[in-house]
Scaffold this motif. Sequence first.
Motif, mmCIF file in Angstrom:
data_model
loop_
_atom_site.group_PDB
_atom_site.id
_atom_site.type_symbol
_atom_site.label_atom_id
_atom_site.label_comp_id
_atom_site.label_asym_id
_atom_site.label_seq_id
_atom_site.Cartn_x
_atom_site.Cartn_y
_atom_site.Cartn_z
ATOM 1 N N SER A 12 196.655 86.565 -20.084
ATOM 2 C CA SER A 12 196.691 85.150 -20.452
ATOM 3 C C SER A 12 196.832 84.301 -19.191
ATOM 4 O O SER A 12 197.707 84.566 -18.354
ATOM 5 C CB SER A 12 197.881 84.909 -21.385
ATOM 6 N N PHE A 13 195.985 83.292 -19.083
ATOM 7 C CA PHE A 13 196.009 82.394 -17.937
ATOM 8 C C PHE A 13 196.447 81.002 -18.369
ATOM 9 O O PHE A 13 196.050 80.524 -19.425
ATOM 10 C CB PHE A 13 194.622 82.302 -17.286
ATOM 11 N N THR A 14 197.255 80.362 -17.538
ATOM 12 C CA THR A 14 197.649 78.979 -17.798
ATOM 13 C C THR A 14 196.761 78.019 -17.020
ATOM 14 O O THR A 14 196.784 76.825 -17.274
ATOM 15 C CB THR A 14 199.126 78.728 -17.413
ATOM 16 N N GLN A 15 195.999 78.557 -16.088
ATOM 17 C CA GLN A 15 195.078 77.742 -15.296
ATOM 18 C C GLN A 15 193.877 78.594 -14.932
ATOM 19 O O GLN A 15 194.023 79.712 -14.439
ATOM 20 C CB GLN A 15 195.796 77.260 -14.034
ATOM 21 N N LYS A 16 192.700 78.074 -15.189
ATOM 22 C CA LYS A 16 191.463 78.769 -14.840
ATOM 23 C C LYS A 16 191.177 78.582 -13.349
ATOM 24 O O LYS A 16 191.785 77.736 -12.695
ATOM 25 C CB LYS A 16 190.313 78.221 -15.678
ATOM 26 N N PRO A 17 190.228 79.361 -12.799
ATOM 27 C CA PRO A 17 189.910 79.211 -11.375
ATOM 28 C C PRO A 17 189.563 77.764 -11.023
ATOM 29 O O PRO A 17 188.815 77.102 -11.743
ATOM 30 C CB PRO A 17 188.695 80.125 -11.186
ATOM 31 N N MET A 18 190.162 77.307 -9.930
ATOM 32 C CA MET A 18 189.925 75.940 -9.471
ATOM 33 C C MET A 18 190.074 75.881 -7.960
ATOM 34 O O MET A 18 190.715 76.731 -7.359
ATOM 35 C CB MET A 18 190.909 74.974 -10.123
ATOM 36 N N ASP A 19 189.457 74.873 -7.371
ATOM 37 C CA ASP A 19 189.603 74.625 -5.946
ATOM 38 C C ASP A 19 190.888 73.847 -5.718
ATOM 39 O O ASP A 19 191.218 72.924 -6.481
ATOM 40 C CB ASP A 19 188.420 73.813 -5.416
ATOM 41 N N ALA A 20 191.610 74.219 -4.653
ATOM 42 C CA ALA A 20 192.850 73.535 -4.274
ATOM 43 C C ALA A 20 192.939 73.549 -2.752
ATOM 44 O O ALA A 20 193.511 74.474 -2.169
ATOM 45 C CB ALA A 20 194.063 74.213 -4.906
ATOM 46 N N GLY A 21 192.326 72.553 -2.135
ATOM 47 C CA GLY A 21 192.328 72.502 -0.675
ATOM 48 C C GLY A 21 191.612 73.706 -0.091
ATOM 49 O O GLY A 21 190.473 73.998 -0.455
ATOM 50 N N PRO A 22 192.299 74.477 0.765
ATOM 51 C CA PRO A 22 191.641 75.602 1.443
ATOM 52 C C PRO A 22 191.548 76.884 0.610
ATOM 53 O O PRO A 22 191.115 77.908 1.114
ATOM 54 C CB PRO A 22 192.535 75.836 2.666
ATOM 55 N N VAL A 23 191.949 76.817 -0.662
ATOM 56 C CA VAL A 23 191.933 78.016 -1.507
ATOM 57 C C VAL A 23 191.293 77.738 -2.855
ATOM 58 O O VAL A 23 191.163 76.598 -3.270
ATOM 59 C CB VAL A 23 193.364 78.578 -1.740
ATOM 60 N N ARG A 24 190.897 78.837 -3.528
ATOM 61 C CA ARG A 24 190.608 78.808 -4.966
ATOM 62 C C ARG A 24 191.773 79.533 -5.595
ATOM 63 O O ARG A 24 192.305 80.480 -5.019
ATOM 64 C CB ARG A 24 189.276 79.502 -5.298
ATOM 65 N N MET A 25 192.186 79.084 -6.760
ATOM 66 C CA MET A 25 193.374 79.662 -7.365
ATOM 67 C C MET A 25 193.294 79.715 -8.872
ATOM 68 O O MET A 25 192.510 78.996 -9.490
ATOM 69 C CB MET A 25 194.611 78.872 -6.959
ATOM 70 N N VAL A 26 194.102 80.607 -9.464
ATOM 71 C CA VAL A 26 194.326 80.695 -10.899
ATOM 72 C C VAL A 26 195.809 80.991 -11.086
ATOM 73 O O VAL A 26 196.489 81.435 -10.153
ATOM 74 C CB VAL A 26 193.497 81.802 -11.599
ATOM 75 N N VAL A 27 196.305 80.764 -12.310
ATOM 76 C CA VAL A 27 197.694 81.096 -12.624
ATOM 77 C C VAL A 27 197.709 81.890 -13.923
ATOM 78 O O VAL A 27 197.092 81.492 -14.913
ATOM 79 C CB VAL A 27 198.562 79.825 -12.754
ATOM 80 N N LEU A 28 198.422 83.027 -13.895
ATOM 81 C CA LEU A 28 198.489 83.906 -15.056
ATOM 82 C C LEU A 28 199.926 84.126 -15.491
ATOM 83 O O LEU A 28 200.868 83.887 -14.736
ATOM 84 C CB LEU A 28 197.804 85.242 -14.756
ATOM 85 N N ASP A 29 200.067 84.602 -16.720
ATOM 86 C CA ASP A 29 201.358 84.959 -17.299
ATOM 87 C C ASP A 29 201.529 86.467 -17.121
ATOM 88 O O ASP A 29 200.700 87.245 -17.577
ATOM 89 C CB ASP A 29 201.357 84.591 -18.788
ATOM 90 N N ASP A 30 202.623 86.885 -16.467
ATOM 91 C CA ASP A 30 202.810 88.317 -16.201
ATOM 92 C C ASP A 30 203.440 89.080 -17.368
ATOM 93 O O ASP A 30 203.736 90.267 -17.228
ATOM 94 C CB ASP A 30 203.605 88.544 -14.911
ATOM 95 N N THR A 31 203.643 88.452 -18.493
ATOM 96 C CA THR A 31 204.235 89.025 -19.706
ATOM 97 C C THR A 31 205.708 89.386 -19.540
ATOM 98 O O THR A 31 206.304 89.954 -20.439
ATOM 99 C CB THR A 31 203.478 90.274 -20.239
ATOM 100 N N CYS A 32 206.288 89.071 -18.406
ATOM 101 C CA CYS A 32 207.681 89.422 -18.115
ATOM 102 C C CYS A 32 208.506 88.198 -17.747
ATOM 103 O O CYS A 32 209.519 88.297 -17.053
ATOM 104 C CB CYS A 32 207.731 90.442 -16.985
ATOM 105 N N GLY A 33 208.022 87.017 -18.192
ATOM 106 C CA GLY A 33 208.773 85.785 -17.979
ATOM 107 C C GLY A 33 208.380 84.967 -16.774
ATOM 108 O O GLY A 33 209.085 84.035 -16.404
ATOM 109 N N ASN A 34 207.236 85.287 -16.157
ATOM 110 C CA ASN A 34 206.832 84.582 -14.940
ATOM 111 C C ASN A 34 205.379 84.132 -14.986
ATOM 112 O O ASN A 34 204.550 84.784 -15.616
ATOM 113 C CB ASN A 34 206.949 85.517 -13.718
ATOM 114 N N LEU A 35 205.111 83.082 -14.258
ATOM 115 C CA LEU A 35 203.741 82.712 -13.934
ATOM 116 C C LEU A 35 203.461 83.256 -12.545
ATOM 117 O O LEU A 35 204.327 83.207 -11.658
ATOM 118 C CB LEU A 35 203.558 81.197 -13.955
ATOM 119 N N ILE A 36 202.273 83.796 -12.347
ATOM 120 C CA ILE A 36 201.860 84.358 -11.062
ATOM 121 C C ILE A 36 200.575 83.671 -10.640
ATOM 122 O O ILE A 36 199.631 83.560 -11.424
ATOM 123 C CB ILE A 36 201.620 85.881 -11.172
ATOM 124 N N GLN A 37 200.546 83.222 -9.401
ATOM 125 C CA GLN A 37 199.361 82.569 -8.850
ATOM 126 C C GLN A 37 198.545 83.591 -8.067
ATOM 127 O O GLN A 37 199.096 84.386 -7.311
ATOM 128 C CB GLN A 37 199.801 81.444 -7.918
#
Length: 130
Positions: A98-123
Amino acid sequence: MRIYVTSVLVDDQSKALDFYTRVLGFKVKHDIPMGEHRWLTVVSPENPEGTELLLEPSEHPAARPFKAALVEDGIPATSFQVDDIDSEYERLVSLGVSFTQKPMDAGPVRMVVLDDTCGNLIQLIQMKDN
């Protein structure tokens, strides 16, 4: 000076071990019983002697409210680098992540954010070519 171990607070070490190894692809470095919990670290298969990620139990009374506040505000607990964010996103979606953010440009990087199923968001980030 080098970073030897860093940690992510997890709700359940066994569940975290499954997610971080089977889904994300990390390899177990140490799995040492320590009473009710374990000294459980994983490493990148690309750098097995590199920085270890400790899957640390969220036992401290401040841990759960802290993690919940970060998730509520959309703040990742940590960040991992990948070579191709779009293919990694597709691979993880196919595994049901499960992702809370789809791939996107953010300055010098492309990024996504996912749910690790253990209480955290991981970028996940990919450095853009200059």
